[in-house]
Scaffold this active site. Structure first.
Site, PDB file in Angstrom:
ATOM      1  N   HIS A  76      39.236  46.355  31.225  1.00 40.27           N
ATOM      2  CA  HIS A  76      40.402  45.541  30.854  1.00 40.27           C
ATOM      3  C   HIS A  76      41.190  46.185  29.712  1.00 40.27           C
ATOM      4  CE1 HIS A  76      38.055  41.780  32.449  1.00 40.27           C
ATOM      5  NE2 HIS A  76      38.337  42.661  33.397  1.00 40.27           N
ATOM      6  N   HIS A 233      43.980  40.361  39.459  1.00 40.36           N
ATOM      7  CA  HIS A 233      42.951  40.872  38.560  1.00 40.36           C
ATOM      8  C   HIS A 233      42.283  42.114  39.153  1.00 40.36           C
ATOM      9  CE1 HIS A 233      40.179  40.888  35.234  1.00 40.36           C
ATOM     10  NE2 HIS A 233      39.246  41.229  36.116  1.00 40.36           N
ATOM     11  N   ASP A 237      41.859  45.611  37.188  1.00 41.39           N
ATOM     12  CA  ASP A 237      40.633  46.401  37.104  1.00 41.39           C
ATOM     13  C   ASP A 237      40.842  47.805  37.641  1.00 41.39           C
ATOM     14  OD1 ASP A 237      39.017  44.464  35.963  1.00 41.39           O
ATOM     15  OD2 ASP A 237      38.052  43.872  37.848  1.00 41.39           O
ATOM     16  N   HIS A 260      34.507  48.265  41.167  1.00 39.08           N
ATOM     17  CA  HIS A 260      34.355  49.374  40.223  1.00 39.08           C
ATOM     18  C   HIS A 260      33.620  50.564  40.835  1.00 39.08           C
ATOM     19  CE1 HIS A 260      35.862  46.666  37.235  1.00 39.08           C
ATOM     20  NE2 HIS A 260      34.856  45.831  37.397  1.00 39.08           N
TER      21      HIS A 260
END
Length: 299
Positions: A76, A233, A237, A260
């Site tokens: 973030h 969001h 990311d 991720h």
């Protein structure tokens, strides 16, 4: 030419670590040209560059490490730096993770704006994608491919009435990171949050720093900040994870159901093939309206 940027002065804050539940002190400092973003575990005296080769874990968040020191939940803050076009900074963290704040990057955007952004003298360097690079695992897929400027599109498709086939595409040459992306909070499902906390994870998680969904609705009293906040969001990311390439990217990203782990695999696959990219200086005379990087260039 378009020059590199750093912070105008140091600034600090504190917050709770999402997984440890510990209070963390965070200090952002200016840094010299061509040094990129570097984290410092102030309690251990260990520096860890924010580069893909230092990634040690991608479960639940992105973690980097070096010499036995780990720093997690970095995505973030990195997203905020990338979204505001900050090339060089030093980040002191007093514990094993960056504080979660409200679950978005907006508090970090505010912190950076309060510190001020100072132009430096050397040209900004970018990573230009020269050919398509793609990672696919089952129904998950992500790719980087050549394009003018910088674009991200993401498809979220979960078995939940609010998250079925939700797609958002952002062209950062024309859409502002601060307005379109920065306020989007991390999210999770109520049953998963409860299981994580029983396992000793997400100890700092609450309705104050995450969107929580039960089987059919958003539990948070205030609801969503965007109708498609969860997808946005994911884009937030992704921008943070892609910045671990070490440079702003000129190209386009497409993702479906990725996180991720696959973002990291995509970046490392790209960097492993020198024919797939070129590092170049961003020259003002060559930057058209379409080629521009939006706030990444103009903030």
């Amino acid at each position: 030419m378009i020059v590199q940027r750093t912070l105008d002065h140091s600034i600090r804050c504190s917050g709770i670590g999402l997984h440890s539940g510990r209070k963390i002190q965070l200090v952002l400092h200016p840094a010299a040209e061509d040094t990129g973003i570097t984290f410092i575990r102030s309690d251990l005296g260990v520096e860890v560059p924010a580069r893909a080769e230092y990634v040690t874990d991608t479960r639940l968040c992105t973690t980097i490490g070096h010499d036995g020191a780990q720093i997690s939940t970095i995505e973030h803050l990195l997203s905020a730096f990338a979204g505001l076009g900050v090339d060089n900074a030093r980040i002191e963290v007093s514990g094993p993770e960056v504080p979660i704040m409200d679950g978005s990057s907006a508090p970090f955007v505010f912190l950076i704006q309060c510190a001020g952004i100072r132009e430096q003298t050397k040209a900004k360097k970018v990573l230009r994608v020269l050919k398509r690079v793609e990672i696919e695992e089952g129904d998950k897929r992500c790719a980087l491919y050549p394009a003018a400027g910088f674009k991200i599109s993401y498809l979220l498709d979960y078995d939940h009435p609010l998250l079925r086939k939700r797609k958002v595409a952002i062209n950062f040459a024309h859409q502002a990171y601060t307005r379109e992306i920065s306020r989007a909070r991390t999210f999770g499902f109520l049953h998963e949050v409860e299981a994580l906390q029983k396992a000793g994870l997400a100890l700092g998680g609450s309705l104050e720093n995450a969107i929580v969904l039960d089987t059919h609705r958003v539990v948070n009293e205030g609801g969503l900040r965007y109708d498609d906040e969860c997808v946005r969001h994911k884009i937030l990311d992704t921008l943070g994870d892609l910045s671990l390439s070490g440079y702003p990217i000129v190209g386009a990203f497409e993702g479906e159901l990725t996180g991720h782990d696959m973002n990291h695999k995509l970046v490392t696959t790209l960097l492993a093939d020198p024919s797939s990219y070129r590092i170049e200086e961003l020259i003002a005379d060559e930057v058209t309206a379409e080629e521009g990087l939006g706030e990444v260039q103009q903030a």
